[in-house]
Design an enzyme around this catalytic site. Sequence first.
Site, short mmCIF file in Angstrom:
data_model
loop_
_atom_site.label_atom_id
_atom_site.label_comp_id
_atom_site.label_asym_id
_atom_site.label_seq_id
_atom_site.Cartn_x
_atom_site.Cartn_y
_atom_site.Cartn_z
N LYS A 174 17.93 -58.87 -11.31
CA LYS A 174 17.99 -60.33 -11.41
C LYS A 174 18.66 -60.93 -10.17
O LYS A 174 19.68 -60.45 -9.72
CB LYS A 174 18.76 -60.73 -12.67
N THR A 208 25.32 -71.49 -18.77
CA THR A 208 24.69 -70.20 -18.45
C THR A 208 25.34 -69.03 -19.18
O THR A 208 25.08 -67.88 -18.87
CB THR A 208 24.78 -69.94 -16.93
N GLY A 210 25.82 -66.18 -21.56
CA GLY A 210 24.95 -65.35 -22.38
C GLY A 210 23.54 -65.21 -21.85
O GLY A 210 22.66 -64.71 -22.56
N THR A 211 23.28 -65.61 -20.60
CA THR A 211 21.92 -65.52 -20.09
C THR A 211 21.43 -64.08 -20.03
O THR A 211 20.29 -63.79 -20.38
CB THR A 211 21.82 -66.16 -18.69
N GLY A 212 22.27 -63.16 -19.56
CA GLY A 212 21.86 -61.77 -19.46
C GLY A 212 21.59 -61.15 -20.81
O GLY A 212 20.62 -60.41 -20.99
N CYS A 213 22.46 -61.46 -21.78
CA CYS A 213 22.27 -60.95 -23.14
C CYS A 213 20.95 -61.46 -23.72
O CYS A 213 20.16 -60.69 -24.29
CB CYS A 213 23.41 -61.41 -24.04
#
Length: 277
Positions: A174, A208, A210-213
């Site tokens: 990412k 933003t 928790g975007t990866g989760c």
Amino acid sequence: MTSVAMTIAGSDSGGGAGIQADLKTFQELGAFGTSAITAVTSQNTLGVHDVYAVAVNNVISQIKAVLDDFQVGAIKTGMLFSAEIIHGVAETLKSYDLPMLIIDPVMIAKGGASLLLNEAVHSMKTELLPLATIITPNIPEAEVLTGLTIHSDSDVENAANRLITMGAKAVVLKGGHRDTKDYAEDLFLSAKGERFIMRSERIDTKDTHGTGCTFSAAIAARLAQGFTASDAVIDAKYFIQAAIKNGLQLGAGHGPTNHWAYREISEKARKEVMIIE
């Protein structure tokens, strides 16, 4: 038949990340969500205030309880915290007919709190990463895992290739942390040589958390439903882009993304990500 996805991750009392974000994402995308909690955090949009790791035996027991009863199509891991938990998770998963595994190598919270002990990084690389169907690191996480410094496009390619040689079947590296002004690019690379870039508008927002989760959970939901790896990743990108762009303005810090935005504007969301092959 109803698709089942599982998350093995920490709990976020603020609801924006971790188990809570994963289960919301599964639900929004039509997969039945199951879970094993690895840690309990006292957390809100301002940061992580306390972390309590769940006993390894209990983490293992939770995983076994789910896998002994449900036909789980895909599993994602998030916050694993310690080398002991990583070892327990890896050994437990290897004792089953392993579903597709998405590893979100959670290391640092948005507010800067450490969510993975330093001594656990080696276990992540040697025990869990080789089991990955897809691993989804951001730039800082990829640098820790590979030992490489990532600035240029060629650095991104080199790091993704390094993660493939370390055992992952596919990588989504990412690019949100890179210094590009108007857009962000995520690289997808598989061990079979499939490659593409997902370019999206860079959103000026503090929402933003928790975007990866959420992104990795969306991949898991789609894989559980029978999507190919590349199609699952692309649809997950649509999902998270909509969630970021249509924030909820909750809390005084890094607010959560909007997990139901994609349901409301899915066709529009598909037009906001450019796939470059």
